[in-house]
Motif scaffolding. Structure first.
Motif, PDB file in Angstrom:
ATOM      1  N   ARG A  17      -6.332   3.249   5.347  1.00  0.00           N
ATOM      2  CA  ARG A  17      -5.007   2.643   5.197  1.00  0.00           C
ATOM      3  C   ARG A  17      -4.364   2.959   3.848  1.00  0.00           C
ATOM      4  O   ARG A  17      -3.153   3.156   3.751  1.00  0.00           O
ATOM      5  CB  ARG A  17      -5.095   1.119   5.336  1.00  0.00           C
ATOM      6  N   PHE A  18      -5.190   2.984   2.812  1.00  0.00           N
ATOM      7  CA  PHE A  18      -4.639   3.030   1.452  1.00  0.00           C
ATOM      8  C   PHE A  18      -5.028   4.309   0.717  1.00  0.00           C
ATOM      9  O   PHE A  18      -5.151   4.321  -0.511  1.00  0.00           O
ATOM     10  CB  PHE A  18      -5.097   1.794   0.677  1.00  0.00           C
ATOM     11  N   SER A  19      -5.183   5.387   1.470  1.00  0.00           N
ATOM     12  CA  SER A  19      -5.633   6.645   0.873  1.00  0.00           C
ATOM     13  C   SER A  19      -4.644   7.205  -0.143  1.00  0.00           C
ATOM     14  O   SER A  19      -5.033   7.972  -1.032  1.00  0.00           O
ATOM     15  CB  SER A  19      -5.873   7.681   1.979  1.00  0.00           C
ATOM     16  N   GLU A  20      -3.375   6.817  -0.046  1.00  0.00           N
ATOM     17  CA  GLU A  20      -2.354   7.338  -0.960  1.00  0.00           C
ATOM     18  C   GLU A  20      -2.123   6.441  -2.179  1.00  0.00           C
ATOM     19  O   GLU A  20      -1.301   6.780  -3.032  1.00  0.00           O
ATOM     20  CB  GLU A  20      -1.030   7.530  -0.207  1.00  0.00           C
ATOM     21  N   GLN A  21      -2.820   5.332  -2.239  1.00  0.00           N
ATOM     22  CA  GLN A  21      -2.608   4.428  -3.372  1.00  0.00           C
ATOM     23  C   GLN A  21      -3.210   5.018  -4.646  1.00  0.00           C
ATOM     24  O   GLN A  21      -4.384   5.405  -4.656  1.00  0.00           O
ATOM     25  CB  GLN A  21      -3.229   3.063  -3.096  1.00  0.00           C
ATOM     26  N   PRO A  22      -2.459   5.087  -5.726  1.00  0.00           N
ATOM     27  CA  PRO A  22      -2.969   5.716  -6.957  1.00  0.00           C
ATOM     28  C   PRO A  22      -4.115   4.968  -7.614  1.00  0.00           C
ATOM     29  O   PRO A  22      -4.866   5.551  -8.389  1.00  0.00           O
ATOM     30  CB  PRO A  22      -1.734   5.746  -7.871  1.00  0.00           C
ATOM     31  N   THR A  23      -4.267   3.687  -7.320  1.00  0.00           N
ATOM     32  CA  THR A  23      -5.349   2.904  -7.941  1.00  0.00           C
ATOM     33  C   THR A  23      -6.552   2.729  -7.012  1.00  0.00           C
ATOM     34  O   THR A  23      -7.428   1.913  -7.296  1.00  0.00           O
ATOM     35  CB  THR A  23      -4.834   1.521  -8.376  1.00  0.00           C
ATOM     36  N   LEU A  24      -6.613   3.510  -5.956  1.00  0.00           N
ATOM     37  CA  LEU A  24      -7.718   3.375  -5.009  1.00  0.00           C
ATOM     38  C   LEU A  24      -9.071   3.608  -5.674  1.00  0.00           C
ATOM     39  O   LEU A  24     -10.044   2.907  -5.384  1.00  0.00           O
ATOM     40  CB  LEU A  24      -7.530   4.342  -3.841  1.00  0.00           C
ATOM     41  N   SER A  25      -9.137   4.589  -6.565  1.00  0.00           N
ATOM     42  CA  SER A  25     -10.422   4.900  -7.209  1.00  0.00           C
ATOM     43  C   SER A  25     -10.940   3.706  -8.004  1.00  0.00           C
ATOM     44  O   SER A  25     -12.150   3.449  -8.030  1.00  0.00           O
ATOM     45  CB  SER A  25     -10.280   6.123  -8.119  1.00  0.00           C
TER      46      SER A  25
ATOM     47  N   PRO B  79       1.064  -2.402   4.897  1.00  0.00           N
ATOM     48  CA  PRO B  79       0.024  -1.383   4.737  1.00  0.00           C
ATOM     49  C   PRO B  79       0.270  -0.376   3.627  1.00  0.00           C
ATOM     50  O   PRO B  79      -0.653   0.343   3.247  1.00  0.00           O
ATOM     51  CB  PRO B  79       0.015  -0.677   6.107  1.00  0.00           C
ATOM     52  N   SER B  80       1.488  -0.316   3.099  1.00  0.00           N
ATOM     53  CA  SER B  80       1.780   0.688   2.078  1.00  0.00           C
ATOM     54  C   SER B  80       1.869   0.105   0.672  1.00  0.00           C
ATOM     55  O   SER B  80       2.259   0.814  -0.263  1.00  0.00           O
ATOM     56  CB  SER B  80       3.099   1.400   2.410  1.00  0.00           C
ATOM     57  N   TYR B  81       1.495  -1.146   0.498  1.00  0.00           N
ATOM     58  CA  TYR B  81       1.645  -1.793  -0.803  1.00  0.00           C
ATOM     59  C   TYR B  81       0.293  -1.971  -1.499  1.00  0.00           C
ATOM     60  O   TYR B  81      -0.708  -2.301  -0.859  1.00  0.00           O
ATOM     61  CB  TYR B  81       2.322  -3.160  -0.652  1.00  0.00           C
TER      62      TYR B  81
ATOM     63  N   HIS C 102      11.238  -8.250   1.214  1.00  0.00           N
ATOM     64  CA  HIS C 102      11.285  -7.973  -0.221  1.00  0.00           C
ATOM     65  C   HIS C 102      10.065  -7.153  -0.637  1.00  0.00           C
ATOM     66  O   HIS C 102       8.978  -7.301  -0.090  1.00  0.00           O
ATOM     67  CB  HIS C 102      11.363  -9.278  -1.013  1.00  0.00           C
ATOM     68  N   PRO C 103      10.235  -6.268  -1.599  1.00  0.00           N
ATOM     69  CA  PRO C 103       9.185  -5.283  -1.916  1.00  0.00           C
ATOM     70  C   PRO C 103       7.878  -5.875  -2.415  1.00  0.00           C
ATOM     71  O   PRO C 103       6.830  -5.261  -2.231  1.00  0.00           O
ATOM     72  CB  PRO C 103       9.828  -4.395  -2.992  1.00  0.00           C
ATOM     73  N   ASP C 104       7.921  -7.043  -3.051  1.00  0.00           N
ATOM     74  CA  ASP C 104       6.696  -7.627  -3.573  1.00  0.00           C
ATOM     75  C   ASP C 104       6.246  -8.850  -2.783  1.00  0.00           C
ATOM     76  O   ASP C 104       5.523  -9.710  -3.299  1.00  0.00           O
ATOM     77  CB  ASP C 104       6.852  -7.971  -5.049  1.00  0.00           C
ATOM     78  N   PHE C 105       6.658  -8.909  -1.538  1.00  0.00           N
ATOM     79  CA  PHE C 105       6.182  -9.948  -0.633  1.00  0.00           C
ATOM     80  C   PHE C 105       4.655  -9.930  -0.561  1.00  0.00           C
ATOM     81  O   PHE C 105       4.000 -10.972  -0.537  1.00  0.00           O
ATOM     82  CB  PHE C 105       6.795  -9.699   0.741  1.00  0.00           C
ATOM     83  N   ALA C 106       4.083  -8.723  -0.579  1.00  0.00           N
ATOM     84  CA  ALA C 106       2.622  -8.584  -0.505  1.00  0.00           C
ATOM     85  C   ALA C 106       1.932  -9.274  -1.669  1.00  0.00           C
ATOM     86  O   ALA C 106       0.859  -9.863  -1.503  1.00  0.00           O
ATOM     87  CB  ALA C 106       2.227  -7.105  -0.464  1.00  0.00           C
TER      88      ALA C 106
END
Length: 255
Positions: A177-185, A142-144, A107-111
């Motif tokens: 791992r999370f370079s594409e996450q929009p909230t990384l900054s 890793p993508s969540y 499920h998408p929000d398992f993380a």
């Protein structure tokens, strides 16, 4: 149970109640919350607040039975595990977490559920279990975004233990791992504040510099730039003050 321990448990119970009602929906696209689920959730949350964890577990079980494989069920699994942690029934909590892994891993929000449960472990000073679950979350999701939150908690744990090398390594892993996450900054900025609060201003400034250079167009890149300017300005003022103080004392002496 001591008064302090009892007070701490009640405080954590209140936090659990707040987190339950204000955390994002786990499956997220069902219709409006059914009235029976709403009533069960409210009754279970009240039981947790009163430290009646057995009753809370029973109520969450009704949700799981009535709405299997829905976001309501995974929320109930999550809160059941949290209730067992609060009741210090750690083996039972672990078993419930394993069920969650086996039945809801796709499920998408398992993380998010793993992150929330790991946070509950931390609230109860069960840091080994907390970090173990955060690491698992990062490894399998890793993508969540919520897995990135777990990586941030791992960094905080290193900072809390003054393990600066470990913190640096965990940061490097987060950036990869999370370079594409929009909230990384935002996460980088918050980590810089953790360093500042831990008495590591140089490391905090280094992170601000990275943030300003790599994310100049973001809100937190701009905030980091302002922080750098503020630190540099304070440094200049400090040097000027010490210079004028020295000159003034020298003049007084010569007079």
């Amino acid at each position: 149970m001591s008064k302090v321990t009892s007070c701490n448990l009640r405080l954590v119970s209140v936090f659990m109640l707040i987190l339950f009602f204000y955390s994002a929906p786990v499956y997220g696209q069902e219709d409006a919350l059914p009235q029976d689920v709403k009533a069960w959730q409210q009754a279970a949350a009240k039981a947790v607040q009163q430290e009646d964890y057995g009753t809370a577990v029973e109520i969450y079980g009704q949700i799981i039975q009535a709405y299997p494989q829905t976001r309501y069920a995974i929320e109930a699994y999550r809160e059941t595990a949290a209730a067992y942690i609060q009741a210090q029934q750690y083996e039972v909590a672990k078993a419930r977490i394993e069920t969650l892994k086996n039945e809801y891993a796709d499920h998408p929000d398992f993380a998010e559920s793993l992150h929330c449960i790991a946070i509950r472990y931390g609230w109860n000073d069960r840091w080994d279990e907390a970090i173990q679950l955060h690491r698992y979350n990062v490894a399998v999701n890793p993508s969540y975004e919520k897995a990135m939150w777990s990586q941030v908690e791992i960094i905080y744990d290193h900072i809390r233990r003054n393990d600066w090398a470990g913190a640096q390594a965990a940061q490097a892993e987060m950036l990869t791992r999370f370079s594409e996450q929009p909230t990384l900054s935002k996460e980088i900025w918050q980590i810089s504040r953790a360093y500042a609060n831990a008495g590591r201003p140089d490391t905090a400034l280094e992170m601000c510099s990275y943030l300003a250079n790599q994310f100049p167009e973001t809100e937190y890149g701009a905030i980091a730039q302002s922080e750098i300017i503020g630190v540099l300005s304070a440094s200049v003022r400090d040097r000027n003050f010490r210079g004028w103080y020295f000159v003034g004392r020298q003049c007084d002496y010569l007079m």
